[in-house]
Design a protein around this motif. Structure first.
Motif, PDB file in Angstrom:
ATOM      1  N   ALA A 421      43.056  22.826  -6.272  1.00 19.61           N
ATOM      2  CA  ALA A 421      43.327  21.994  -6.675  1.00 19.61           C
ATOM      3  C   ALA A 421      42.257  21.361  -6.319  1.00 19.61           C
ATOM      4  O   ALA A 421      41.626  20.435  -5.405  1.00 19.61           O
ATOM      5  CB  ALA A 421      44.489  21.938  -5.876  1.00 19.61           C
ATOM      6  N   HIS A 422      41.743  19.582  -6.726  1.00 19.71           N
ATOM      7  CA  HIS A 422      40.634  19.137  -6.365  1.00 19.71           C
ATOM      8  C   HIS A 422      40.597  17.797  -6.387  1.00 19.71           C
ATOM      9  O   HIS A 422      42.555  17.660  -5.946  1.00 19.71           O
ATOM     10  CB  HIS A 422      39.837  18.879  -7.783  1.00 19.71           C
ATOM     11  N   CYS A 478      50.336  22.811 -10.899  1.00 18.04           N
ATOM     12  CA  CYS A 478      49.736  24.221 -10.057  1.00 18.04           C
ATOM     13  C   CYS A 478      49.813  25.400 -10.053  1.00 18.04           C
ATOM     14  O   CYS A 478      49.483  26.440 -10.354  1.00 18.04           O
ATOM     15  CB  CYS A 478      49.258  24.105  -8.441  1.00 18.04           C
ATOM     16  N   GLY A 500      42.451  24.010  -1.448  1.00 21.61           N
ATOM     17  CA  GLY A 500      41.965  21.844  -2.192  1.00 21.61           C
ATOM     18  C   GLY A 500      41.210  21.471  -0.841  1.00 21.61           C
ATOM     19  O   GLY A 500      42.040  21.695   0.659  1.00 21.61           O
ATOM     20  N   GLY A 504      43.375  17.523  -2.653  1.00 17.68           N
ATOM     21  CA  GLY A 504      43.896  18.766  -2.951  1.00 17.68           C
ATOM     22  C   GLY A 504      44.267  19.120  -2.427  1.00 17.68           C
ATOM     23  O   GLY A 504      45.573  20.377  -2.105  1.00 17.68           O
TER      24      GLY A 504
END
Length: 636
Positions: A421-422, A478, A500, A504
């Motif tokens: 997760a950026h 996600c 993340g 994130g």
């Protein structure tokens, strides 16, 4: 990198494959390139060197191919304006010799260097402290235009200033909460910039301005607002050689270049539609360049289409895709007709490159040399995925299968999956080669890098789909991405983990609390308490949450509901926290508070690190610590 035949791959347990991606390779011998520029037939770039404690050096290649450092030893380019920095230097040629101005990461201020010595033009001071960014040489004098952020009592104050070599500073414009990109026209007659005010962010609503420069008084004349009738994000002003002004605006639904012509009475906009790509990046850091004007009224741009980068040329109203390597920012023109860029394909580490449109490029400065024997089969490349998510929407991701020339999945085995997760959350999963992906895929993991709603590169509507929905839509996407991968039979449902960083981290912890898809998760300097973040964070993001969550404290109940720290009871799997002790963006207290609420968790602190890890020892330790954590979980 060799393309010779590889030995027959041996079946072995995925997640434990022998890997060519060592911690030392990732952290110790890999250079980081950014902010490439050109002048004449010189190519310049900023080079970060982990084996010099992350020192950032302005580096140049002369027309004969020789590479030079352009600042003396002991200096490191950087700035803490907006905490994220960027744009902390500029370069010019004077009688064929490069001269640079820069801000030093530790000393601050503004410095001038000819490559051998450094002379201070402006001091940082202590109280108040001045920070400088987006430095741009004044083409008509020994001075620079830049953003100045003054830290004293209360909220930091922003201004555009003109800094002279003798230390004099002239405030050109002030009053807005934030400024960026002061760009003088080639003839020195005009200055363009953009600004914004809370609670807007630079990717939501900005103001583009231009004003004449009065050289006799050193001030600006009447300011013209070029933003247009509708609120939009209009950013990245730049000038053509004939003094035509360009910018990129998302008023049409995605960032699209606009050309402004000027006559004796006014400025006239001409939208350059038809690129079929988004041309522009969210202004998290200074110094980004998505387009460059060329002679003949042409424009070269870097666009994002379906999550992938494309080089585009606009000529006489028509956009075409052109072949010019795989750049991460728009290629910059050289005097002899070639271009220079940071080349970053999916299947090779980044390099500084030069070349001509449609011809092979010369990658002359590699970020790292891969070990002998590494083949194409050892490098994972992305496959774009689009999948259904909640409320009838679609989301996007990049999927990487495990890659090895010497190891293979056992018969009937499916690999473990690392979901990424950026940060941002207004960020993007980048398709360029990255060791943060290869570290996992070379060991037999699959990777899913999710471009959840709110990500950049898919237009304004997709970006705005996260408005008031952070901690909801990103988590849903996600989870939907993992289900799409599992439905395709691409991963082992019992060995899915999620990781993340920064924003994130909130997505990671929320996903762990709201689903049973994951065996473990890692939060790297991640957000855990939205109320504390709203009260403690720095000026640049002080009102960011107004758009992502709602105004605070009016919507305090929503902040509580979305905060991982109030969802801790729903997390039953192990969690690893990695955090910097000097983090001013997401303070260490966020991880410490969350750690106390989770029985099966661990927190490791790197005392000298800020927001993001830079030191070689930190990067090596964090990689190994996270890998060992997942392997222990899988084996328990």
């Amino acid at each position: 990198m060799t393309t010779s035949p590889s030995p027959i791959a041996n079946p072995s347990v995925s997640g434990n494959w022998p890997s060519w991606v060592t911690p030392e390779l990732v952290a110790g011998r890999t250079l980081s390139f950014s902010e490439l520029r050109t002048a004449g037939n010189w190519t310049f770039w900023l080079e970060s060197r982990p084996d010099e404690q992350g020192r950032s050096v302005i580096t140049g290649r002369n027309p004969d191919g020789k590479i030079h450092d352009l600042i003396p030893p002991g200096y490191s380019v950087g700035t803490r304006v907006h905490e994220y920095g960027g744009g902390a230097w500029d370069v010019r040629l004077k009688k064929g010799v490069p001269q640079v101005v820069f801000s030093d990461r530790k000393r601050g201020g503004v410095w001038f260097s000819d490559g051998t010595t450094a002379t201070q033009w402006a001091e940082a001071g202590e109280i108040p402290e001045h920070r400088y960014a987006d430095l741009t040489f004044d083409l008509t004098s020994d001075a620079v235009f830049c953003v100045r952020e003054t830290h004293g009592e209360g909220v930091p104050v922003a201004a555009l200033v003109h800094v002279h070599s003798d230390g004099r500073e002239t405030v050109l414009v002030e009053g807005a909460d934030f400024y960026a990109a002061p760009r003088p026209s080639p003839d020195g007659c005009f200055l363009a910039w953009f600004s914004w005010n809370d609670p807007a962010m630079p990717w939501t609503v900005t103001t583009l301005c231009v004003a004449p420069l009065d050289r006799t008084t050193g001030t600006l004349g009447p300011v013209t607002n070029l933003s247009g009738p509708e609120p939009c994000s209009i950013i990245e002003p730049c000038w053509s050689p004939d003094c035509t002004l360009y910018a990129t605006s998302d008023a049409s639904g995605r960032w699209t270049p606009i050309r402004f012509s000027h006559d004796d009475t006014d400025w006239h906009p001409h939208s350059l539609n038809g690129a079929n790509a988004e041309i522009g990046l969210p202004h998290w850091v200074f110094g980004q360049r998505s387009m460059v004007p060329l002679p003949g009224n042409r424009l070269l741009a870097l666009g994002i289409r379906h999550g992938l980068n494309h080089v585009l040329l606009e000529d006489n109203g028509r956009w075409t895709d052109v072949s010019l390597g795989t750049p991460v920012n728009v290629p910059q023109p050289l005097e002899d007709g070639r271009f220079a860029w940071i080349d970053s394909p999916a299947d090779a580490p980044a390099a500084i490159a030069t070349g001509r449109i449609g011809e092979p490029c010369d990658r002359f400065r590699n970020s790292v040399t891969l070990p002998p024997g590494v083949t194409k089969a050892d490098i994972a490349t992305p496959t774009p995925l689009t999948f259904p998510t909640t409320n009838g929407a679609e989301a996007h991701a990049l999927f990487y299968a495990p890659a090895s020339s010497t190891s293979a999945l056992r018969e009937g085995e499916k690999p473990p999956l690392v979901v990424m997760a950026h940060g941002g959350p207004t960020g993007r999963a980048n398709p360029s080669f990255a060791f943060k992906v290869q570290w996992w895929t070379s060991r037999g993991f699959a990777v899913l890098d999710v471009n959840y709603r709110g990500s950049t590169g898919f237009g304004r509507a997709y970006r705005e789909a996260l408005d008031r929905q952070w901690g909801v839509a990103d988590i849903e996407d996600c989870l939907a991405g993992v289900k799409a991968v599992l439905d395709r039979g691409l991963a082992d449902p019992a060995r899915c983990v999620i990781r993340g960083s920064s924003a994130g981290g909130l997505t990671v912890l929320g996903a762990l609390a709201q689903s049973d898809l994951f065996a473990a998760g890692t939060s790297l300097y991640g957000v855990t308490d939205l109320r504390a973040l709203a009260e403690e964070t720095h000026k640049f993001e002080a009102r960011y949450l107004d758009g992502l969550i709602g105004p605070y404290p009016e919507d305090e109940a929503v902040y509580l509901k979305r905060s991982p720290i109030t969802q801790a009871g729903g997390i039953s799997v192990p969690v690893l926290f990695l955090h910097g002790g000097a983090d001013k963006v997401v303070p260490l207290s966020q991880a410490e508070s969350m750690r106390t609420k989770l029985e099966h968790s661990a927190l490791h602190v790197y005392p000298e690190e800020a927001h993001g890890f830079r030191a070689r020892e930190t990067i090596e330790d964090a990689l190994q610590r996270e890998l060992a954590f997942y392997q222990q979980v899988f084996n328990s």
